[in-house]
Structures are given as structure tokens and as C-alpha cells.
Design a protein around this motif. Structure first.
Motif, PDB file in Angstrom:
ATOM      1  N   GLU A 268     -44.216  94.664 -25.025  1.00 20.13           N
ATOM      2  CA  GLU A 268     -44.070  93.364 -25.781  1.00 20.13           C
ATOM      3  C   GLU A 268     -45.124  92.339 -25.354  1.00 20.13           C
ATOM      4  O   GLU A 268     -45.691  91.721 -26.358  1.00 20.13           O
ATOM      5  N   ILE A 269     -45.264  91.750 -24.173  1.00 21.44           N
ATOM      6  CA  ILE A 269     -46.255  90.793 -23.843  1.00 21.44           C
ATOM      7  C   ILE A 269     -47.662  91.231 -23.962  1.00 21.44           C
ATOM      8  O   ILE A 269     -48.454  90.246 -24.524  1.00 21.44           O
ATOM      9  N   GLY A 270     -47.751  92.587 -23.744  1.00 22.62           N
ATOM     10  CA  GLY A 270     -49.447  93.025 -24.306  1.00 22.62           C
ATOM     11  C   GLY A 270     -49.728  92.773 -25.629  1.00 22.62           C
ATOM     12  O   GLY A 270     -50.828  92.510 -25.965  1.00 22.62           O
ATOM     13  N   GLU A 271     -48.762  93.520 -26.612  1.00 24.75           N
ATOM     14  CA  GLU A 271     -49.050  93.062 -27.999  1.00 24.75           C
ATOM     15  C   GLU A 271     -48.953  91.473 -28.356  1.00 24.75           C
ATOM     16  O   GLU A 271     -49.920  91.115 -29.287  1.00 24.75           O
ATOM     17  N   THR A 272     -48.193  90.665 -27.598  1.00 23.19           N
ATOM     18  CA  THR A 272     -48.245  89.108 -28.047  1.00 23.19           C
ATOM     19  C   THR A 272     -49.716  88.755 -27.617  1.00 23.19           C
ATOM     20  O   THR A 272     -50.071  87.702 -28.334  1.00 23.19           O
ATOM     21  N   ALA A 273     -50.029  89.006 -26.471  1.00 22.48           N
ATOM     22  CA  ALA A 273     -51.390  88.737 -26.023  1.00 22.48           C
ATOM     23  C   ALA A 273     -52.586  89.175 -26.876  1.00 22.48           C
ATOM     24  O   ALA A 273     -53.801  88.324 -27.069  1.00 22.48           O
ATOM     25  N   PHE A 274     -52.500  90.372 -27.437  1.00 26.01           N
ATOM     26  CA  PHE A 274     -53.401  90.909 -28.109  1.00 26.01           C
ATOM     27  C   PHE A 274     -53.474  90.197 -29.566  1.00 26.01           C
ATOM     28  O   PHE A 274     -54.700  89.795 -29.880  1.00 26.01           O
ATOM     29  N   ARG A 275     -52.404  89.976 -30.198  1.00 22.58           N
ATOM     30  CA  ARG A 275     -52.398  89.261 -31.185  1.00 22.58           C
ATOM     31  C   ARG A 275     -53.031  87.810 -31.310  1.00 22.58           C
ATOM     32  O   ARG A 275     -53.591  87.344 -32.143  1.00 22.58           O
ATOM     33  N   HIS A 276     -52.923  87.023 -30.063  1.00 15.96           N
ATOM     34  CA  HIS A 276     -53.213  85.713 -29.874  1.00 15.96           C
ATOM     35  C   HIS A 276     -54.636  85.587 -29.157  1.00 15.96           C
ATOM     36  O   HIS A 276     -55.271  84.562 -28.845  1.00 15.96           O
ATOM     37  N   GLY A 277     -55.161  86.828 -29.013  1.00 13.57           N
ATOM     38  CA  GLY A 277     -56.617  86.770 -28.405  1.00 13.57           C
ATOM     39  C   GLY A 277     -56.572  86.270 -26.935  1.00 13.57           C
ATOM     40  O   GLY A 277     -57.599  85.681 -26.712  1.00 13.57           O
ATOM     41  N   VAL A 278     -55.477  86.838 -26.213  1.00 12.17           N
ATOM     42  CA  VAL A 278     -55.280  86.128 -24.891  1.00 12.17           C
ATOM     43  C   VAL A 278     -56.025  87.369 -23.965  1.00 12.17           C
ATOM     44  O   VAL A 278     -55.458  88.490 -23.962  1.00 12.17           O
ATOM     45  N   LEU A 279     -56.880  86.938 -23.025  1.00 11.20           N
ATOM     46  CA  LEU A 279     -57.262  88.197 -21.816  1.00 11.20           C
ATOM     47  C   LEU A 279     -56.287  88.000 -20.975  1.00 11.20           C
ATOM     48  O   LEU A 279     -55.930  87.180 -20.264  1.00 11.20           O
ATOM     49  N   VAL A 280     -55.882  89.312 -20.384  1.00 14.50           N
ATOM     50  CA  VAL A 280     -54.820  89.444 -19.537  1.00 14.50           C
ATOM     51  C   VAL A 280     -55.484  90.313 -18.405  1.00 14.50           C
ATOM     52  O   VAL A 280     -56.032  91.291 -18.588  1.00 14.50           O
ATOM     53  N   HIS A 281     -55.365  89.860 -17.102  1.00 13.22           N
ATOM     54  CA  HIS A 281     -55.865  90.384 -15.861  1.00 13.22           C
ATOM     55  C   HIS A 281     -54.883  91.356 -15.216  1.00 13.22           C
ATOM     56  O   HIS A 281     -55.329  92.528 -14.742  1.00 13.22           O
ATOM     57  N   GLN A 282     -53.606  90.978 -15.313  1.00 17.35           N
ATOM     58  CA  GLN A 282     -52.597  91.760 -14.803  1.00 17.35           C
ATOM     59  C   GLN A 282     -51.322  91.867 -15.572  1.00 17.35           C
ATOM     60  O   GLN A 282     -51.105  90.738 -16.151  1.00 17.35           O
ATOM     61  N   LEU A 283     -50.695  92.918 -15.586  1.00 18.34           N
ATOM     62  CA  LEU A 283     -49.556  93.012 -16.515  1.00 18.34           C
ATOM     63  C   LEU A 283     -48.576  93.981 -15.540  1.00 18.34           C
ATOM     64  O   LEU A 283     -49.083  95.259 -15.739  1.00 18.34           O
ATOM     65  N   ALA A 284     -47.554  93.550 -14.659  1.00 18.17           N
ATOM     66  CA  ALA A 284     -46.799  94.462 -14.025  1.00 18.17           C
ATOM     67  C   ALA A 284     -45.300  94.191 -14.190  1.00 18.17           C
ATOM     68  O   ALA A 284     -44.979  93.185 -13.910  1.00 18.17           O
ATOM     69  N   ASP A 285     -44.409  95.298 -14.123  1.00 15.81           N
ATOM     70  CA  ASP A 285     -43.035  95.002 -13.742  1.00 15.81           C
ATOM     71  C   ASP A 285     -42.640  94.871 -12.426  1.00 15.81           C
ATOM     72  O   ASP A 285     -43.140  95.357 -11.594  1.00 15.81           O
TER      73      ASP A 285
END
Length: 636
Positions: A268-285
Motif C-alpha cells: 500500500e505504501i509503495g503504491e501511494t509513493a508511485f502515485r505521488h511520484g515519491v522516490l523510495v530508498h527503503q521499504l521494509a516490515d
């Protein structure tokens, strides 16, 4: 079961008590974690349970307070910090010495070394053991008496994950056989992974006592860690979408480019970042620690089940999988003795009075219990065997013997060359310029090490800094020290006689006719010096104080006695032997044929200033030891 009731430590200065009215239970057959940040009072709580800290309250071990346990080592196993022991002692020697102290067979030591994985290192010195090996040996010491309850203070601190897994596997096996395990930790994730029940402390007060599933739901929450150079922008987007969808999502902005999201997932957070054009360096549980919960947000203190899980969720998923309780590091764990540690054994004669609330009133009811006064001192149960293993378990005794024999021979050979030294002083290697011969000083050193090493490296009482002052222990130390002093005196005289005959020939050093009388004088001197060193170290709790007590006898006490004895006298004891014969006592005792021979020897021995000084010093030190060590009114 372990029950802590109203534990309150004594406040220091104007500070609040480190533990304030703490009450909780640790059930049998389970592992209980005492959780709290550093300074929360976890270690103080353990010390209050063991009567090592002044305070109020009581702790019941299967319904009995500590001072009511006839064999505490069979009920409680303790691991507080490192293993207290001489660094030159071997792991096997340390366990065998403690086995004599707690009254278990020596084979139990070898059995436990194999159980904790130190079978191949039984000959290693304590000073060379790593932290993990030291912790294994400490656990073996705690298990020596096959106790029902284990109390451990931060047992996994500094250990590797593999060592921690082995440690908690062993604790899990002990609890699986019905035992009670209580350990302290500051890591909430470790508590959730290894414990069955978690007791949370904050500033010395009880916050919650929960089963691990309830603890994981209320304290540990899943979260998503995100690193992005546009942290504020992504946090705002996540918050707006959560409000629009009416979802409970919490976004926490941390320092730098990191944000933490509770109530969402990585997709869900990855999709939100993609829709708003935000670059993500790390995404972990991650599993997040929410900190110490508010008292009102948790059930009332007590070991009660937590709230029911949400519909559709599996309660088993909350608990983190544990290592196999029957295996530790791939090897099976077997209980060394038969039976279940959790079996309750009734003790005879337990007719203790109880107060209205049902608890023993000796340590409860608001009464303050100083350390060491809550129960009578126990151990060692086999004092002579313990003392022999203590003395000969380190190279100190052999080094002391070597330090006596070599100087004695080097002194005796030059003294015999001049031909002016009496034969008795020659065999003792006692020139006029020395206050005492080397053998007497060596015997005093052996006696001083008998207590001095125990005060420096305590082995009988955890965290007390001293050893129990039992009369049986004192008698055992006196007997073993006397035997060591006599052996040292015999070796010294034999070595000096052999060296003199080797250098000057057998005719130059004949055996005197009065050698029994000389042997009595020599034995009395060495044994007296050994006892003075032992009692001096026992009174002042340091080895050098015992050696100094020996040196003080010829340098200070003897001159004072000579000043007193050289003064004018009105009466003398002349004719004592004749009057003893006339009174009939000698014939009644049936030793009249020996009176004429030994009474002059004994009277001459007591007439010597050194012998009289030793007797007076022994009397004074023994009285001081009995007053300081055996009086229950004196704090140690």
C-alpha cells in the motif's frame, strides 16, 4: 511458583525507592521475563527476593519464604553477573568446590559440564573463558543443586544470537519439566520471543503482567520503515489517503529521511509513493516497540489472559517461534536426575505463624530486612572437602611451598658454615636477623589465603562480597591450615637437613637426642602462625591483613611481652612438677612416666615470648572473628 509480595527497596538520600510495592507471580512450568529499561529496578527486585538488598516485602518460593528453606540451593538457582571465582581455578575445580559447598556429589560437576557444553573445556581457567563460556559455567553453577526456581539477571547480555538461542533453549527445557524461570531483560522483542509471561516495570513499579500473546498485541506492533528523500511529502500523502478511506494509519516522522508507518503495509505504501511520484530508498516490515504502555491501557496486573484476538486472525501468529525446547545448538538436552523439579515436597515441622493475609510475617508487614539477616547463613554443607578443594584448586599453595623451601635451603647452608647457629635454628633456617623463619611466614600466608581469596573471589554467596561465617567452616579451615602448616614444617626441616648433609656431610649435622621436643616447638610455631594468618584475614577480609598479623607478632607483641615479663615478679611457678606429683593428679591420669619429660617442654614453650605472643594474638583474633562473623546483629 514464585510469588513476590510488596517488594520495596530502601530509598537512598532524597531519591525514590528503586522498587516500590512490587507484586507479581512467576508460575511453574513457564519462563517469565522481568522487562524494563535500564534503571527500571529489575536487578534490585531480584536482590530483594534473595535478601541481598535492604527493603520490605517478602518472596515465597513454592509457598515458603527464603529463611524457611532448609536447603536454599536445592530450591533456588541464581545467576547474577559473572561467575565469582579465582581466575586461576579450572571450570571443573570451581564446580567441584561448589558441589562440596552445596552438599551434592562431585560427579554432579562433571555431569553439568557436559550438559552446558563445557565438557571439553573442563580444564580451562576461569580467567581465560569467553563471555559465552562464562555464562554457560554460571548456569551450571545455578543448576548444581537441581533447583526448582532459576533467577537470572540479564543472562543474554553480550551474547551472540547462537549463544542466546542455546541459553533460552536450556531455560525452556528446565521450565518444560515443571521448573520456574525468571530472568530480567531490557529487550521487549527478546521477551516476546523467549518468554511465556512478561512482567513490565517502569521506575520500580509494576506496569503490566501479561501472557506473551497479550504482550505482543499491546506492546509490539507491526510497522513499515520507509526511507525517502521526500519524507514530509510522503507522510502527508499517506495521512490524506488514510483519512479519505477512514483507516487507522499512524505516520511518525523521524530524524533525517526516515518515516515509520503503523497500520499499513509495504504494497500500500509503495503504491501511494508511485502515485505521488515519491522516490523510495527503503521499504521494509518491522516489529515496533511502542514503549512502556500506560497503566490504563492494559488489564489489571496479574497473570490473566489478554484480550481476545480480532475476528479472523490467528492467535498463534502473534507469538514468535521459539527454538526446539529439547535441543540446544543441535544437541539433545536431558535432565540429569530423575523426577520433576516441579514436584512439591512437603517439609516436616513447617508450623510458621501466618498473618491475616496468609503470609509469613517475618519479612513482610512493613518490616525492613537488612542484607543477611532474613535467614540463617547456610553452607558449606561439607566444609572440610570444600576447604581442601579450595586450597589445592589453585597454584597458590604450591607456589607458597616453593617460596618457602628454596629460601630456607639458601639460608641454612651459609648459616651452618659459620658454626655458631644452634641446630634447631639451623634446621628451621631462622637467623637472628629475621623475626620469623620462612616456614612460619609461609604457613601464615597459607592461612591468610584461606579467607582472603574468598573475600576477593566470593564463591559461596552470590553478590554478597563475602562468605558465610559458619562455625563448621571455621573449624574446617583451622584443621586444613594446621595440616598444611605441619606438612610445610616437615618439608622445610627435611629439605634443610638433606641440604646440610649433602654439602657438609652426615657427621656435620647429627640428629639431636631431644628431637621430639624440638619438633613440638617447631610444629607449634608454624601452626600458630598459620592460624594467626587465617583469623587475621577473616577479621579484616584481605590476604595482606592476615600476613601483617603474623609479622606483627614478633615485631610488636613480643617486645611488649618482654617488657612486661622482664619486670619485677613476686611469685614464680618453680616446683610445679614436684607439686603435681605430690597432689596425685599425675598418677590419676596415668601419665606420670611422661610428666617429667613433657612438662618442662610445655612450660618452656609457654615461657617463650614468641609462643606467648602467638597465644595472645590467637585469642584476640578469635574473639574478634566470633564477634564480627558469627554475631547476627552485625551487618557484613
Amino acid at each position: 511458583m514464585l510469588q513476590a509480595i510488596g517488594l520495596t527497596s530502601e530509598p537512598r538520600r532524597d531519591l525514590p525507592p528503586a522498587v516500590d510495592n512490587l507484586s507479581f507471580e512467576a508460575p511453574p512450568g513457564a519462563v517469565t521475563a522481568l522487562l524494563g529499561v535500564p534503571g527500571a529496578g529489575k536487578t534490585t527486585a531480584l536482590r530483594l527476593m534473595l535478601d541481598l538488598e535492604p527493603g520490605r516485602g517478602t518472596t515465597l518460593f513454592r509457598g515458603r519464604p527464603l529463611h524457611r528453606l532448609s536447603r536454599p540451593c536445592r530450591e533456588i538457582g541464581v545467576l547474577l553477573g559473572d561467575v565469582p571465582g579465582h581466575p586461576a581455578r579450572t571450570a571443573r575445580g570451581q564446580l567441584r568446590m561448589l558441589a562440596a559447598a552445596v552438599g551434592v556429589p562431585a560427579a554432579r560437576a562433571d555431569e553439568l559440564l557436559d550438559i552446558v557444553g563445557l565438557g571439553a573445556l573442563r580444564g580451562e581457567r576461569l580467567g581465560t573463558l569467553s563471555l559465552g563460556m562464562d555464562r554457560r559455567l554460571g548456569l551450571a553453577c545455578a543448576l548444581l543443586g537441581d533447583p526448582h526456581t532459576l533467577l537470572l539477571d540479564a543472562p543474554s547480555a553480550g551474547l551472540s544470537p547462537r549463544e542466546s538461542g542455546w541459553l533460552f533453549g536450556l531455560l525452556r527445557a528446565h521450565a518444560g519439566r515443571g521448573g520456574t524461570v525468571l530472568y530480567t531483560t531490557a529487550d521487549s522483542k527478546e521477551a516476546a520471543r523467549t518468554a511465556d509471561h512478561v512482567v513490565t516495570l517502569d521506575a520500580g513499579r509494576l506496569v503490566a503482567a501479561q501472557d506473551v500473546a497479550s504482550f505482543a498485541r499491546t506492546r509490539l506492533r507491526p510497522r513499515v520503515a520507509v526511507r525517502t528523500p521526500h519524507a514530509a511529502r510522503l507522510a502527508d500523502a499517506l495521512s490524506r489517503e488514510a483519512r479519505a478511506r477512514r483507516r487507522s494509519v499512524e505516520v511518525v516522522t523521524e530524524a533525517g529521511s526516515r518515516i515509520t508507518v503503523y497500520g499499513s503495509s509495504c504494497p500500500e505504501i509503495g503504491e501511494t509513493a508511485f502515485r505521488h511520484g515519491v522516490l523510495v530508498h527503503q521499504l521494509a516490515d518491522e516489529i515496533g516497540d511502542t514503549g512502556v504502555p500506560a497503566p490504563g491501557s492494559l488489564p489489571a496486573p496479574g497473570l490473566v489472559p489478554g484480550p481476545a484476538p480480532a475476528p479472523g486472525t490467528d492467535d498463534r501468529a502473534v507469538r514468535v517461534p521459539r527454538p526446539d525446547p529439547g535441543r540446544a545448538d543441535g544437541s539433545p538436552y536431558g535432565h540429569p536426575r530423575g523426577g520433576r523439579p516441579g514436584d512439591v515436597r512437603r517439609e516436616r515441622g513447617d508450623r510458621r505463624p501466618r498473618s491475616a493475609d496468609g503470609h509469613d510475617g517475618r519479612t513482610g508487614g512493613g518490616r525492613r530486612t537488612p542484607p543477611g539477616l532474613g535467614r540463617p547463613v547456610r553452607g558449606p554443607l561439607r566444609p572440610v572437602r570444600y576447604e581442601l578443594r579450595r586450597m589445592f584448586g589453585t597454584p597458590a599453595a604450591l607456589l607458597a611451598v616453593a617460596a618457602v623451601l628454596v629460601p630456607s635451603v639458601l639460608i641454612a647452608v651459609p648459616l651452618a658454615r659459620a658454626g655458631r647457629t644452634p641446630l634447631a635454628d639451623l634446621l628451621a633456617a631462622w637467623p637472628a636477623l629475621l623475626p620469623l623463619p620462612p616456614a612460619a611466614l609461609g604457613a601464615g600466608l597459607l592461612g591468610a589465603l584461606s579467607f582472603g581469596e574468598e573475600f576477593r573471589y566470593p564463591a559461596l554467596a552470590e553478590a554478597r562480597g563475602c562468605v558465610p561465617r559458619r562455625l563448621g567452616l571455621l573449624l574446617a579451615k583451622l584443621a586444613v591450615t594446621a595440616g598444611a602448616a605441619l606438612l610445610l614444617a616437615l618439608l622445610t626441616a627435611a629439605a634443610d637437613l638433606g641440604a646440610l648433609r649433602l654439602v657438609y656431610g652426615a657427621d656435620a649435622v647429627p640428629v639431636p637426642d631431644n628431637w621430639p621436643e624440638l619438633a613440638v616447638d617447631w610444629a607449634a610455631l608454624t601452626v600458630g602462625c598459620g592460624w594467626v594468618g587465617l583469623l587475621g584475614a577473616g577479621v579484616f577480609r584481605i590476604t595482606m591483613a592476615g600476613v601483617a598479623s603474623v609479622v606483627v607478632v614478633p615485631t610488636v607483641v613480643v617486645p611488649l611481652l618482654r617488657t612486661v615479663l622482664d619486670g619485677p615478679s613476686v611469685r614464680t611457678a618453680a616446683g610445679f612438677t614436684r607439686r603435681l606429683h605430690e597432689s596425685g593428679w599425675a598418677a590419676w591420669l596415668d601419665w606420670s612416666h611422661q610428666v617429667d619429660r613433657w612438662l618442662p617442654v610445655l612450660s618452656g614453650l609457654l615461657a617463650q615470648p614468641v609462643a606467648l605472643a602467638l597465644a595472645l594474638s590467637l585469642t584476640a583474633l578469635l574473639c574478634a572473628y566470633l564477634f564480627i562473623g558469627l554475631s547476627r546483629r552485625v551487618r557484613w
